[in-house]
Design an enzyme around this catalytic site. Structure first.
Site, mmCIF file in Angstrom:
data_model
loop_
_atom_site.group_PDB
_atom_site.id
_atom_site.type_symbol
_atom_site.label_atom_id
_atom_site.label_comp_id
_atom_site.label_asym_id
_atom_site.label_seq_id
_atom_site.Cartn_x
_atom_site.Cartn_y
_atom_site.Cartn_z
ATOM 1 N N ASP A 1 35.112 21.442 -16.328
ATOM 2 C CA ASP A 1 34.854 22.759 -15.749
ATOM 3 C C ASP A 1 33.815 23.502 -16.582
ATOM 4 O O ASP A 1 33.857 24.721 -16.693
ATOM 5 C CB ASP A 1 36.147 23.578 -15.614
ATOM 6 C CG ASP A 1 35.952 24.791 -14.720
ATOM 7 O OD1 ASP A 1 34.960 24.823 -13.966
ATOM 8 O OD2 ASP A 1 36.786 25.708 -14.781
ATOM 9 N N HIS B 1 30.104 22.168 -13.310
ATOM 10 C CA HIS B 1 29.165 23.106 -12.667
ATOM 11 C C HIS B 1 27.792 22.912 -13.288
ATOM 12 O O HIS B 1 27.635 23.066 -14.500
ATOM 13 C CB HIS B 1 29.608 24.559 -12.884
ATOM 14 C CG HIS B 1 30.936 24.854 -12.293
ATOM 15 N ND1 HIS B 1 31.097 25.323 -11.007
ATOM 16 C CD2 HIS B 1 32.191 24.718 -12.798
ATOM 17 C CE1 HIS B 1 32.391 25.466 -10.745
ATOM 18 N NE2 HIS B 1 33.076 25.109 -11.810
ATOM 19 N N LEU B 2 26.811 22.585 -12.459
ATOM 20 C CA LEU B 2 25.454 22.365 -12.976
ATOM 21 C C LEU B 2 24.494 23.488 -12.603
ATOM 22 O O LEU B 2 23.371 23.517 -13.101
ATOM 23 C CB LEU B 2 24.880 21.051 -12.434
ATOM 24 C CG LEU B 2 25.375 19.756 -13.064
ATOM 25 C CD1 LEU B 2 24.689 18.569 -12.407
ATOM 26 C CD2 LEU B 2 25.146 19.741 -14.569
ATOM 27 N N ARG B 3 24.913 24.381 -11.684
ATOM 28 C CA ARG B 3 23.988 25.404 -11.147
ATOM 29 C C ARG B 3 22.803 24.685 -10.467
ATOM 30 O O ARG B 3 22.904 23.544 -10.079
ATOM 31 C CB ARG B 3 23.512 26.390 -12.235
ATOM 32 C CG ARG B 3 24.617 26.946 -13.126
ATOM 33 C CD ARG B 3 25.757 27.568 -12.366
ATOM 34 N NE ARG B 3 26.738 28.179 -13.270
ATOM 35 C CZ ARG B 3 28.007 28.376 -12.968
ATOM 36 N NH1 ARG B 3 28.490 27.995 -11.803
ATOM 37 N NH2 ARG B 3 28.816 28.953 -13.805
ATOM 38 N N LYS C 1 35.933 20.913 -1.726
ATOM 39 C CA LYS C 1 36.573 21.830 -2.660
ATOM 40 C C LYS C 1 37.103 23.058 -1.958
ATOM 41 O O LYS C 1 36.393 23.724 -1.209
ATOM 42 C CB LYS C 1 35.523 22.239 -3.719
ATOM 43 C CG LYS C 1 35.993 23.268 -4.730
ATOM 44 C CD LYS C 1 36.883 22.662 -5.796
ATOM 45 C CE LYS C 1 37.521 23.732 -6.664
ATOM 46 N NZ LYS C 1 36.831 23.952 -7.929
ATOM 47 N N ASN D 1 29.722 25.346 -5.777
ATOM 48 C CA ASN D 1 29.690 26.818 -5.664
ATOM 49 C C ASN D 1 28.340 27.399 -6.083
ATOM 50 O O ASN D 1 28.251 28.268 -6.945
ATOM 51 C CB ASN D 1 30.850 27.469 -6.445
ATOM 52 C CG ASN D 1 30.792 27.207 -7.940
ATOM 53 O OD1 ASN D 1 30.243 26.196 -8.375
ATOM 54 N ND2 ASN D 1 31.356 28.105 -8.728
ATOM 55 N N HIS E 1 41.544 21.876 -12.990
ATOM 56 C CA HIS E 1 41.671 22.670 -14.225
ATOM 57 C C HIS E 1 43.032 23.369 -14.347
ATOM 58 O O HIS E 1 43.111 24.590 -14.383
ATOM 59 C CB HIS E 1 40.532 23.684 -14.367
ATOM 60 C CG HIS E 1 40.131 24.436 -13.127
ATOM 61 N ND1 HIS E 1 41.030 25.086 -12.317
ATOM 62 C CD2 HIS E 1 38.917 24.633 -12.565
ATOM 63 C CE1 HIS E 1 40.382 25.654 -11.326
ATOM 64 N NE2 HIS E 1 39.100 25.386 -11.441
ATOM 65 N N HIS F 1 26.938 30.246 -17.937
ATOM 66 C CA HIS F 1 26.453 31.585 -17.555
ATOM 67 C C HIS F 1 25.602 32.063 -18.725
ATOM 68 O O HIS F 1 25.999 31.881 -19.886
ATOM 69 C CB HIS F 1 27.608 32.576 -17.369
ATOM 70 C CG HIS F 1 28.473 32.293 -16.177
ATOM 71 N ND1 HIS F 1 28.157 32.736 -14.906
ATOM 72 C CD2 HIS F 1 29.631 31.615 -16.064
ATOM 73 C CE1 HIS F 1 29.111 32.336 -14.059
ATOM 74 N NE2 HIS F 1 30.010 31.656 -14.733
ATOM 75 N N LEU G 1 38.100 31.073 -15.530
ATOM 76 C CA LEU G 1 39.177 31.075 -14.536
ATOM 77 C C LEU G 1 39.538 29.637 -14.204
ATOM 78 O O LEU G 1 38.643 28.809 -14.064
ATOM 79 C CB LEU G 1 38.732 31.836 -13.277
ATOM 80 C CG LEU G 1 38.669 33.356 -13.484
ATOM 81 C CD1 LEU G 1 37.981 34.034 -12.310
ATOM 82 C CD2 LEU G 1 40.064 33.946 -13.707
ATOM 83 N N HIS H 1 34.930 17.352 -13.085
ATOM 84 C CA HIS H 1 34.776 18.746 -12.596
ATOM 85 C C HIS H 1 33.673 19.411 -13.411
ATOM 86 O O HIS H 1 33.862 19.775 -14.566
ATOM 87 C CB HIS H 1 36.092 19.525 -12.766
ATOM 88 C CG HIS H 1 36.032 20.919 -12.228
ATOM 89 N ND1 HIS H 1 36.965 21.425 -11.352
ATOM 90 C CD2 HIS H 1 35.151 21.930 -12.429
ATOM 91 C CE1 HIS H 1 36.668 22.666 -11.047
ATOM 92 N NE2 HIS H 1 35.561 23.008 -11.693
ATOM 93 N N HIS I 1 41.027 24.790 -6.262
ATOM 94 C CA HIS I 1 41.107 25.842 -7.282
ATOM 95 C C HIS I 1 42.436 26.535 -7.000
ATOM 96 O O HIS I 1 42.537 27.337 -6.082
ATOM 97 C CB HIS I 1 39.934 26.816 -7.170
ATOM 98 C CG HIS I 1 39.960 27.863 -8.244
ATOM 99 N ND1 HIS I 1 39.064 27.907 -9.286
ATOM 100 C CD2 HIS I 1 40.829 28.883 -8.471
ATOM 101 C CE1 HIS I 1 39.365 28.899 -10.091
ATOM 102 N NE2 HIS I 1 40.435 29.523 -9.616
ATOM 103 N N ALA J 1 33.069 34.772 -15.469
ATOM 104 C CA ALA J 1 34.055 33.762 -15.858
ATOM 105 C C ALA J 1 33.379 32.402 -15.960
ATOM 106 O O ALA J 1 32.667 31.995 -15.047
ATOM 107 C CB ALA J 1 35.168 33.698 -14.821
HETATM 108 C C1 NCD Z 1 33.403 28.638 -12.613
HETATM 109 C C2 NCD Z 1 31.931 29.018 -12.414
HETATM 110 O O1 NCD Z 1 31.398 29.786 -13.225
HETATM 111 O O2 NCD Z 1 31.308 28.524 -11.473
HETATM 112 N N1 NCD Z 1 33.989 29.544 -13.555
HETATM 113 C C3 NCD Z 1 35.096 29.330 -14.306
HETATM 114 O O3 NCD Z 1 35.539 30.256 -14.987
HETATM 115 N N2 NCD Z 1 35.687 28.173 -14.338
HETATM 116 C C4 NCD Z 1 34.124 28.615 -11.313
HETATM 117 C C5 NCD Z 1 35.489 27.952 -11.365
HETATM 118 O O4 NCD Z 1 35.586 26.733 -11.515
HETATM 119 O O5 NCD Z 1 36.488 28.659 -11.265
HETATM 120 ZN ZN ZN Z 2 35.065 24.964 -11.933
#
Ligand code: NCD
Ligand code: ZN
Length: 344
Positions: A247, A15-17, A99, A41, A174, A251, A219, A13, A136, A263
């Site tokens: 996860d 997030h790479l943006r 997802k 996302n 998560h 940011h 989150l 899991h 989620h 988050a």
């Molecule tokens: C994630 C994100 O920033 O894309 N943020 C997080 O707090 N985990 C989104 C997610 O997985 O809920």
């Molecule tokens: Zn996530």
């Protein structure tokens, strides 16, 4: 324990943006892990196979030649995703899951599913074609306390999905509560869960220690100590049902340290070392390799990695900040001592 050798792990899991931000973080993961499930996302979200494949190409181009890394792509479910797209995704060797973000549950989830009834045909198609569902798992109604959202999601939504689609493979993403641990343990092998390093290492006191700390806000939000202990026990004593999913969610510092902090916790920079810290706290490394490297591929029906990695008991200090394209990123445990070191 002074040294641990294990099969190179995967991150289930991540997030790479995109674009410059993605380029700034992707090699933190690619340096350590063989594969990662890439969250969809983005803005706009990855809702078609074409978009997922184009995103995959952008990621591959950004990976340093010294890193042998495979991004495993996912689709973002909306109220209107077609079952044809699900079939295409299931047939693609590059797309591994879809997802479910309940609309409004987290960062970039506005386009998510507004009611589970809107995706019944899609869930049926996913079950039929063998495409795993990643959830989620948080209920979103305003009257539900933020610390109870995971449990309410289990009670009101997950149990129903599970009963309606018994063959659908579901990853409860998560997880943060003993309720989620108990639920996953009560289910057969079609239900599994990912656990982050930060939910294994901090409880909700960390949000407020020494003042409000936006770098511990993610989150689902971190919970009471009793829940953290249940997660540690699940990860370290129930091989097979639980596996690593960081996860890691970057940011920029200014987006975290603002009146309305985003988050997401960035842990990719030291993910495996952070999991080792957690297992050391649990006092039992016997399931570490299962959690990091074996249970995930088994669930996703993918081969186990061949390479090995080595962790050594040796202190180092997490940097105070990292560069993030034109901005700055504050990593989890910034400035603190980490007691395990991954050899390269
Ligand atoms: C994630 C994100 O920033 O894309 N943020 C997080 O707090 N985990 C989104 C997610 O997985 O809920
Ligand atoms: Zn996530």
């Amino acid at each position: 324990m002074q040294e641990i050798t294990l099969i190179r792990p995967d991150d289930w899991h991540l997030h790479l943006r995109d674009n410059q931000q993605m380029k700034a973080v992707v090699n933190d993961t690619a340096r350590q892990f063989s594969r990662a499930i890439i969250m969809p996302n983005l803005v706009p979200p990855v809702t078609s196979c074409d978009q997922a494949l184009a995103y995959r190409q952008r990621i591959l181009t950004a990976i340093a030649p010294s890193n042998n890394f495979e991004p495993l792509m996912t689709l973002y479910l909306t109220d209107s995703l077609s079952i044809d797209e699900i079939k295409l995704a299931a047939e693609s060797p590059f797309i591994h899951a879809a997802k479910l973000y309940p609309a409004g549950a987290t960062t970039n989830s506005d386009a998510g599913v507004t009611h589970i009834d809107n995706i019944q045909q899609v869930l049926e198609a996913m079950q039929k074609h063998g495409l795993p569902l990643l959830v989620h798992g948080e209920a979103t109604a305003d009257n539900i306390d933020i610390f109870d959202r995971e449990k309410v999601f289990i009670d009101n939504t997950l149990i129903k999905i599970r009963q309606q689609y018994p063959e659908l493979r579901i990853v409860f993403e998560h997880i943060t509560t003993s309720d989620a641990v108990d639920y996953v343990l009560s289910q057969d092998s079609n239900t599994a869960a990912t656990i982050t390093a930060h939910h294994l290492l901090i409880n909700r006191n960390a949000l407020f220690k020494g003042g409000m700390n936006p770098h511990h806000y993610c989150l689902p939000v971190v919970k009471r100590e009793q829940h953290r202990l249940a997660l540690l026990k699940a990860a370290s004593q129930h091989p097979g049902k639980f596996f690593a999913g960081t996860d890691s969610a970057p940011h920029a510092q200014n987006a975290k340290e603002s009146a309305c902090g985003c988050a997401g916790i960035y842990s990719a920079h030291a993910a495996i070392e952070l999991y080792a810290e957690a297992f050391e706290q649990a006092g039992d490394f016997s399931s570490f390799e299962s959690f990091m490297s074996l249970a995930g591929p088994a669930f996703y029906k993918l081969p186990i990695n061949k390479e090995k990695i080595k962790l050594t008991k040796q202190d180092w200090i997490m940097p105070d900040s990292l560069t993030f394209a034109e901005q700055t990123l504050i990593p989890f445990k910034a400035g603190q001592t980490i007691s395990w070191t991954l050899s390269q």
